[in-house]
Design an enzyme around this catalytic site. Structure first.
Site, PDB file in Angstrom:
ATOM      1  N   GLY A 180      -9.085  -3.539  -3.602  1.00  0.00           N
ATOM      2  CA  GLY A 180     -10.015  -4.607  -3.258  1.00  0.00           C
ATOM      3  C   GLY A 180     -11.436  -4.291  -3.666  1.00  0.00           C
ATOM      4  O   GLY A 180     -12.169  -5.162  -4.170  1.00  0.00           O
TER       5      GLY A 180
ATOM      6  N   ASP B 229       0.816  -1.208   0.000  1.00  0.00           N
ATOM      7  CA  ASP B 229       0.000   0.000   0.000  1.00  0.00           C
ATOM      8  C   ASP B 229       0.854   1.263   0.000  1.00  0.00           C
ATOM      9  O   ASP B 229       0.600   2.191  -0.778  1.00  0.00           O
ATOM     10  CB  ASP B 229      -0.926  -0.012   1.220  1.00  0.00           C
TER      11      ASP B 229
ATOM     12  N   ALA C 228      -4.826   2.439  -0.807  1.00  0.00           N
ATOM     13  CA  ALA C 228      -4.574   1.776  -2.085  1.00  0.00           C
ATOM     14  C   ALA C 228      -5.020   0.321  -2.042  1.00  0.00           C
ATOM     15  O   ALA C 228      -5.637  -0.189  -2.989  1.00  0.00           O
ATOM     16  CB  ALA C 228      -3.091   1.876  -2.441  1.00  0.00           C
ATOM     17  N   ASP C 229      -4.716  -0.355  -0.947  1.00  0.00           N
ATOM     18  CA  ASP C 229      -5.188  -1.728  -0.788  1.00  0.00           C
ATOM     19  C   ASP C 229      -6.705  -1.788  -0.816  1.00  0.00           C
ATOM     20  O   ASP C 229      -7.309  -2.661  -1.446  1.00  0.00           O
ATOM     21  CB  ASP C 229      -4.697  -2.298   0.551  1.00  0.00           C
ATOM     22  N   THR C 230      -7.323  -0.880  -0.092  1.00  0.00           N
ATOM     23  CA  THR C 230      -8.773  -0.891   0.033  1.00  0.00           C
ATOM     24  C   THR C 230      -9.450  -0.583  -1.299  1.00  0.00           C
ATOM     25  O   THR C 230     -10.399  -1.261  -1.701  1.00  0.00           O
ATOM     26  CB  THR C 230      -9.212   0.118   1.101  1.00  0.00           C
TER      27      THR C 230
END
Length: 397
Positions: free
Chosen positions: A176, A143, A171-173
């Site tokens: 996803g 992230d 960024a991860d969220t």
């Protein structure tokens, strides 16, 4: 209540956040999500979080946050029998989600081209930092790396503090969430069956539409503006007697209502504040004028008054403060599980922020301990208890 994905089976091979968060959305939409974890260690998130004791138990807070409602099996994808069992799972599944580095599944012989031979209707989603091709394809990505590479950090904070990391793994969220959206859409295709390539970098850039377009179309260099909304004024954060308040008087009538309520109607007659563009050019002088009155009351008191007259505003809250608000408690956003196995106490976790027909999406079961559903899933594939035990000894399960 019937759920949109209640007949869908998802194989979740993912780790840490982007992939698990994707499958978290699918589970809450009713999908049966089987988390396929590495033998002996499982998802790395099981060892992550602010509670060291839970990390030791492989039930870290980071894992608990987005794995409720899933089933957990352990499988060694490098073992021939483990690989064969995974293929059998694929035959009975609708979706495979993985966030390995590009090329890992190909080297295992379990990439989309191989798996679609046994399940032509398979929806296969690969989430990676930079996508499955391009000059950066083999770069490792977390992230923090994506936040920096995407330009997010360059526009976060103000001129003194930027570049600054966003305070959660955005960024991860976003990666996803993008993957979950793409999977849900692909499941609706006729005929079904596709390979989805989700780039976290591009997913983040897609959410930065205004910033990116201001550069591409208007030629404006993106900058860090702190708590100021540069599209309007007064629009940003303001100091009060107690706490900070956000005010977004973006419409002309809101500007009028705000200045009248604060007893500052004369500001509208001054040349430097007469038009929207004037106020934007002189926003910091205007901020000082407004704060001379705002500092006489608490942020929460001003928020009640201003919202009542139609000026969008709100006190800046901490995370614990907003979680205690009736607005959150009364909408069913949090899900509570009692005496969770592996945790030894009750836990609360977030859901999705989605209601269907007035009902918040919930899952019925807490995050699973590692391999909790081995017996159920492998027996369903036809393995006997003795065979399961032997495969455990062999390192396949």
């Amino acid at each position: 209540m019937s759920q949109p994905l209640e007949d869908i089976r998802v194989l979740d091979l993912t780790n840490v956040l982007a992939g698990p968060f994707c499958c978290h959305q699918l589970a809450h939409m009713g999908a049966e999500v089987i988390k396929v974890e590495a033998v002996g260690r499982g998802d790395l998130a099981r060892q992550l979080g602010a509670d060291p004791e839970l990390n030791e138990r492989s039930m870290g807070v980071s894992f608990l946050a987005q794995n409720a409602g899933k089933k957990s099996v352990t499988l060694n994808l490098k073992h021939p029998v483990g690989k064969a069992l995974f293929v059998k799972l694929v035959e009975r599944a609708d979706v495979v989600v993985e966030n390995f580095r590009p090329g890992v599944m190909h080297r295992l012989g379990l990439d989309y081209d191989a798996l679609k031979q046994v399940k032509p209707s398979l929806v296969y989603c690969a989430i990676s930092g930079f996508g499955q091709d391009g000059p950066w394809v083999h770069r490792p990505a977390y992230d923090q790396i994506i936040q920096g590479a995407s330009g997010i950090m360059s526009i976060t904070g103000d001129k003194e503090s930027a570049p600054l990391r966003v305070g959660y793994p955005v960024a991860d969220t976003v990666g996803g969430m993008t993957a979950a959206f793409a999977i849900a859409a692909a499941l609706n295709a006729k005929p079904r069956g596709t390979f989805i390539d989700v780039s976290m970098l591009e997913s983040v850039l897609a959410t930065m539409g205004w910033v990116v377009s201001n550069h591409l179309i208007a030629g404006i260099e993106p900058e860090a503006h702190g708590n100021e909304n540069v599209t309007s004024a007064p629009s940003g954060t303001f100091e009060t007697y107690e706490g900070v308040i956000n005010i977004a008087a973006n419409k002309e009538e809101q500007w009028v209502q705000l200045t009248d309520h604060l007893g500052l109607g004369e500001l509208r007659e001054r040349a430097e504040y007469r038009t929207r563009e004037d106020r934007k050019r002189n926003r910091f002088a205007l901020k000082h004028e407004l704060e001379s009155v705002l500092k006489t009351k608490r942020a929460r008191d001003w928020a009640k008054e201003l919202n009542k007259i139609g000026v969008p505003s709100g006190a800046v809250l901490t995370v614990p403060e907003v979680l205690d608000m009736p607005q959150i408690a009364e909408r069913g956003f949090l899900n509570e599980f009692a005496d969770v196995p592996g945790v030894g106490r009750d836990i609360k976790v977030v859901t999705t922020g989605i209601k269907l027909d007035g009902t918040a999406l919930k899952v019925a079961t807490p995050p699973p301990i590692l391999g909790q559903h081995n017996e159920e899933i492998w027996r369903d594939l036809g393995l006997s208890g003795d065979e399961i035990e032997q495969l455990k000894k062999d390192g396949a399960l």
